[in-house]
Design an enzyme around this catalytic site. Structure first.
Site, short mmCIF file in Angstrom:
data_model
loop_
_atom_site.label_atom_id
_atom_site.label_comp_id
_atom_site.label_asym_id
_atom_site.label_seq_id
_atom_site.Cartn_x
_atom_site.Cartn_y
_atom_site.Cartn_z
CB SER A 160 -8.83 5.15 -7.91
OG SER A 160 -9.85 4.19 -8.09
CE1 TYR A 216 -12.20 9.03 -9.86
CE2 TYR A 216 -12.06 6.64 -10.04
CZ TYR A 216 -11.99 7.78 -9.28
OH TYR A 216 -11.68 7.70 -7.94
#
Ligand SMILES: NC(=O)c1ccc[n+]([C@@H]2O[C@H](COP(=O)([O-])OP(=O)(O)OC[C@H]3O[C@@H](n4cnc5c(N)ncnc54)[C@H](OP(=O)(O)O)[C@@H]3O)[C@@H](O)[C@H]2O)c1
Length: 252
Positions: free
Chosen positions: A158, A171
């Protein structure tokens, strides 16, 4: 360097014919599209996910399109044990003898918020699903992938796994770990016959993105289908020399 820009890659018909490819999180979002796209190019796809009804729907779509019959592996990465992954690898080996590709795509975004407010159980859950399960999956699958002539292991990162961002908490930290795991295995397996790379999908129209950005108009985002070229490139033999890289599916 890549002979072509991976995000512009155009796969030839049947270019994944006879390949056996595992996709995690294959029931929804990017993983679902990757499974459909790989199968559409002739691969036999192994669909791993936690919601069987969604996996069955993807299975039906693949069969209806006339692609090779897929397999379904119902597994929740949250509770799965090392033995579950070893059993899965043994089943894949007995059915297919090898594994040519694995897209480790399933992840949880968890609760976004201040670093100092991250509950310990939230940390444990996100690290379990996003990091530890990927470690166990990779350990179980790599010996099977070494039985393939041109194996490709793909992790999913990401933007917040490359540059930390306020409030993205566990995350973001889990995705940094994925970048590190991908590089470490890539270096080790360079001469052992498995190429290992990472894809950052970029903002994509899925449930996860809608959870993170509830006020955003999803129609402004690329769809999972739009970002497939990088996923197809890294799974195809055209990337056989490529390893240790982290590719953006939507480079700026
Ligand atoms: N979408 C974006 O904008 C974006 C941006 C950067 C990175 N990513 C990364 O891209 C990957 C795919 O994201 P996405 O947007 O497609 O997510 P998604 O729409 O939430 O889909 C994730 C899939 O993974 C499955 N999954 C989640 N937890 C699982 C578990 N414990 N065990 C087994 N399967 C599980 C989900 O199953 P259920 O269907 O049962 O929920 C779902 O099928 C993730 O690694 C994410 O971090 C996405």
């Amino acid at each position: 360097m890549h002979p072509i820009a991976p995000h512009l890659y155009q796969a030839a018909d049947n270019s994944l014919k006879d390949k056996v490819i595992l996709v995690t999180g294959a029931g929804d979002g990017i993983g679902k599209q990757a499974a459909l796209s790989y199968a559409g190019l002739g691969a036999t796809v192994i669909l791993l996910g936690r919601t069987v009804a969604k996996l069955e729907q993807v299975y039906d779509e693949i069969v209806a399109a006339g692609a090779p019959e897929p397999a379904i592996v119902p597994l929740d990465l949250k509770g799965a044990t090392r033995q579950n992954y070893l059993d899965m690898a043994a089943t894949i080996e007995s059915q297919f003898s090898r594994l040519d590709g694995a897209l480790l795509n399933a992840a949880n975004i968890g609760v976004l918020g201040q670093f100092n407010q991250i509950p310990e159980d939230e940390w444990d859950l996100i690290m379990q699903v996003n990091v530890k399960s990927q470690f166990l999956l990779a350990q179980a699958l790599l010996p099977l992938m070494q039985k393939s002539a041109k194996a490709s292991l793909i992790f999913t990162s990401s933007s917040v796994g490359k540059k930390g961002r306020a409030y993205w908490g566990t995350y973001a930290i889990s995705k940094f770990a994925i970048e590190g795991m991908s590089q470490t295995i890539a270096d080790e397996y360079q001469k052992l016959g498995v190429r290992v790379n990472c894809i950052n999908p970029g903002a994509t129209r899925t449930l996860m993105r809608a959870t993170a950005y509830p006020g955003e108009d999803p129609m402004t985002l690329k769809t999972p289908l739009d970002i497939m070229p990088t996923y197809l490139y890294l799974m195809s033999d055209d990337s056989e020399q490529v390893t240790g890289q982290s590719l953006d599916a939507q480079p700026k």
